[in-house]
Design a protein around this motif. Structure first.
Motif, short mmCIF file in Angstrom:
data_model
loop_
_atom_site.label_atom_id
_atom_site.label_comp_id
_atom_site.label_asym_id
_atom_site.label_seq_id
_atom_site.Cartn_x
_atom_site.Cartn_y
_atom_site.Cartn_z
N SER A 1 25.66 42.67 50.97
CA SER A 1 26.10 43.07 52.30
C SER A 1 25.80 42.00 53.33
O SER A 1 26.59 41.75 54.25
N ALA A 2 24.66 41.32 53.15
CA ALA A 2 24.32 40.23 54.06
C ALA A 2 25.29 39.06 53.88
O ALA A 2 25.75 38.46 54.87
N VAL A 3 25.61 38.76 52.63
CA VAL A 3 26.59 37.70 52.36
C VAL A 3 27.95 38.11 52.92
O VAL A 3 28.66 37.30 53.55
N ASN A 4 28.32 39.36 52.72
CA ASN A 4 29.57 39.91 53.22
C ASN A 4 29.66 39.75 54.73
O ASN A 4 30.67 39.30 55.27
N ALA A 5 28.57 40.09 55.42
CA ALA A 5 28.57 40.01 56.88
C ALA A 5 28.66 38.56 57.34
O ALA A 5 29.37 38.24 58.32
N ALA A 6 27.97 37.66 56.65
CA ALA A 6 27.98 36.26 57.05
C ALA A 6 29.38 35.67 56.92
O ALA A 6 29.90 35.03 57.85
N PHE A 7 30.00 35.87 55.77
CA PHE A 7 31.35 35.33 55.58
C PHE A 7 32.36 36.08 56.44
O PHE A 7 33.31 35.47 56.95
N GLY A 8 32.18 37.39 56.58
CA GLY A 8 33.11 38.17 57.39
C GLY A 8 33.14 37.74 58.83
O GLY A 8 34.19 37.77 59.48
N SER A 9 32.00 37.31 59.37
CA SER A 9 31.96 36.85 60.76
C SER A 9 32.77 35.58 60.95
O SER A 9 33.19 35.26 62.06
N LEU A 10 33.01 34.86 59.87
CA LEU A 10 33.84 33.65 59.92
C LEU A 10 35.28 33.93 59.49
O LEU A 10 36.08 33.00 59.35
N GLY A 11 35.59 35.20 59.26
CA GLY A 11 36.95 35.56 58.84
C GLY A 11 37.23 35.26 57.39
O GLY A 11 38.38 35.08 57.00
N ARG A 12 36.19 35.22 56.57
CA ARG A 12 36.34 34.91 55.15
C ARG A 12 36.08 36.16 54.31
O ARG A 12 35.16 36.95 54.60
N ALA A 13 36.86 36.34 53.27
CA ALA A 13 36.61 37.40 52.30
C ALA A 13 35.96 36.77 51.07
O ALA A 13 36.25 35.61 50.73
N CYS A 14 35.09 37.49 50.40
CA CYS A 14 34.45 36.90 49.23
C CYS A 14 34.38 37.90 48.08
O CYS A 14 34.35 39.12 48.28
N LEU A 15 34.40 37.34 46.88
CA LEU A 15 34.27 38.09 45.64
C LEU A 15 33.10 37.51 44.85
O LEU A 15 32.95 36.29 44.77
N ALA A 16 32.33 38.37 44.24
CA ALA A 16 31.32 37.94 43.27
C ALA A 16 31.83 38.37 41.89
O ALA A 16 32.19 39.53 41.70
N LEU A 17 31.87 37.44 40.95
CA LEU A 17 32.40 37.71 39.62
C LEU A 17 31.29 37.67 38.59
O LEU A 17 30.33 36.91 38.72
N ASP A 18 31.45 38.48 37.54
CA ASP A 18 30.49 38.42 36.45
C ASP A 18 30.94 37.38 35.43
O ASP A 18 31.93 36.67 35.62
N GLY A 19 30.21 37.27 34.34
CA GLY A 19 30.51 36.25 33.34
C GLY A 19 31.82 36.45 32.63
O GLY A 19 32.36 35.52 32.03
#
Length: 479
Positions: free
Chosen positions: A24-42
């Motif tokens: 959620s912290a990563v989400n908020a950080a990137f979201g404030s810059l207008g970026r969407a992010c995905l974390a993928l497993d192996g």
């Protein structure tokens, strides 16, 4: 592929509250810059998706994405088993500024700028240990820097700025029903482009109907396009629905529209202006709701000037023009396209085929007069004759291996320089040996020394391809 773990479950297990807070912290950080992010497993499945996906793909999208394979979100061209981004991540490498098409069921596709990197293990152990890779996205139209990597999506892959423009035009057409004119040489993928435009348009639920105007004589083409009634001509034993009617609420693709006869151009113009037509042998006007996408490999401006194509029809068709460049004008696309085509051939044959660096160099040096279609055929040939898993230059068709005559327009100048044109022996040569005729070897050495042994410049000076020069050097013992 060996770097992927086989112990991971096919879907994401629940993560702990601490791990959720970290993301959620990563989400908020990137979201404030207008970026969407995905974390993928192996296994390259989505373990986390930021809230911004709800804005990009619709409410609830972030939750729906969890557990999905990333190729279902960003396309197999980049993240499939043979995708270049997947291979880079497996090798522990990061990639920035690539392009991919973001799409999900029932939503519009959108071209995105993509950066991806392996996740580093954190010292505090609060991050999810199953999360292996991070993918950060932003709308491509917000990117200010030039693309630094390939573009993938719509079933295509490219690296050139020329094709980046084509991708952007396709993206622009998603909410439009404008008439489109696609131009380009044979084999560049005009019909593929038309199908992509249809599949990402408001008419995607309707039919896609294609007709090749060059394949039929005028009378048959008229019946094919507009249909006919029984008794309209000899052999017309029943009413027949035309392509315009079959394409109602969908898209009619008119391939090789430059070959439509003049008398049919008048009728085609009326359809574009009034959306009405008559079947052959009928006086009743019918309404068509088909959207028109036309394509041609002819220069229609020249045809208008020569009086073989109507000017008013030309401008009616050219509401939204798209030019698909030839492969020789975008050589940086050859390797990614070849690898994608080879992966498809591998899937059909059940063999894990790869390209050797030497084979790639040969592909890059050829002019490809038949464009992507010829490249696909060449790889099919190579996949058939290759004995191993890695395609070598000698597996390619002879005309590709030789560089093609188009690369050697002045064969006389090559002979005069002492270097034999490809596929020939120097004049007066009694035969060939490992080190070749002394005169030819001396001529090649002189050319190499004159260009500081730069093979690209030397090949250009000798009027041959780099791969041909490389093979000549090997035969002459100059490796």
């Amino acid at each position: 592929m060996g770097a992927e773990t086989s112990t991971l479950a096919p879907s994401c297990p629940p993560s702990g509250p601490e791990q959720e807070r970290v993301f959620s912290a990563v989400n908020a950080a990137f979201g404030s810059l207008g970026r969407a992010c995905l974390a993928l497993d192996g296994a390259f499945r989505v373990r986390y998706a930021s809230d911004l996906f709800d804005a990009l793909l619709g409410p609830g999208a972030a939750a729906r994405l969890r557990g999905s394979p990333v190729e279902a979100v960003l396309g197999a061209e980049m993240f499939g088993p043979e995708g270049p981004l997947r291979h880079a991540l497996l090798a522990g490498e990061k990639r920035e500024g690539w392009r991919a098409v973001l799409h999900s069921d029932g939503t519009d596709a959108r071209l995105m700028s993509v950066s991806a990197a392996p996740l580093q293990r954190d010292r505090y152990g609060v991050c999810d240990p199953e999360a292996r890779y991070l993918v950060v996205l932003r709308p491509a139209d917000e990117a200010t820097e030039e693309a630094s990597g390939p573009i993938g999506g719509f079933g295509l892959i490219a690296r050139s700025q020329a094709m980046s423009r084509v991708f952007r035009l396709i993206d622009t057409l998603q909410h439009s029903e404008a008439t489109v004119l696609i131009t380009g040489e044979s084999g560049t993928g005009k019909e593929v482009t038309a199908r992509i435009i249809h599949a990402h348009s408001p008419r995607k639920a309707g039919p896609f109907v294609a007709v090749n105007a060059a394949a039929l004589p005028g009378d048959l083409l008229e019946s094919e396009l507009f249909g006919h009634v029984r008794g309209a001509f000899t052999g017309a034993v029943r009413d027949r629905v035309g392509r315009f009617e079959a394409a109602n609420d969908g898209t009619l693709f008119l391939d090789e529209v430059g070959d439509v006869p003049m008398h049919l151009q008048v009728k085609l113009l009326r359809v574009l202006q009034e959306h009405t037509y008559e079947r052959v042998g009928d006086s009743e006007s019918r309404l068509t709701t088909a959207r028109i996408i036309a394509a041609t490999n002819r220069n229609l401006r020249r045809a208008v000037a020569e009086g073989t194509f109507r000017e008013d029809l030309y401008y009616r068709l050219r509401v939204f023009p798209i030019e698909v460049p030839p492969l020789r004008a975008r050589r940086e696309d050859i390797e990614p396209i070849a690898r994608l085509l080879l992966s498809r051939a591998s899937a059909r044959t059940g063999r894990a085929l790869q390209l050797s660096p030497e084979a790639v160099r040969v592909l890059l040096s050829y002019e490809w007069p038949g464009n992507v279609r010829e490249l696909e055929n060449a790889l099919e040939f190579a996949a058939t004759v290759a004995r191993g898993q890695t395609l070598q230059p000698e597996d390619l068709p002879p005309e590709v291996l030789d560089g093609g005559s188009i690369l050697h327009p002045d064969r006389a100048s090559l002979t005069a320089s002492g270097v034999a044109p490809p596929g020939t022996r120097p004049r007066g040569s009694p035969g060939t040996t490992r080190h070749g005729p002394p005169a030819e070897r001396e001529a090649v050495v002189r050319a190499l020394e004159a260009h500081a042994w730069n093979r690209i410049e030397t090949a250009r000076a000798l009027g041959m391809s780099r791969s041909t020069l490389w093979r000549r050097m090997r035969a002459l013992g100059l490796e």
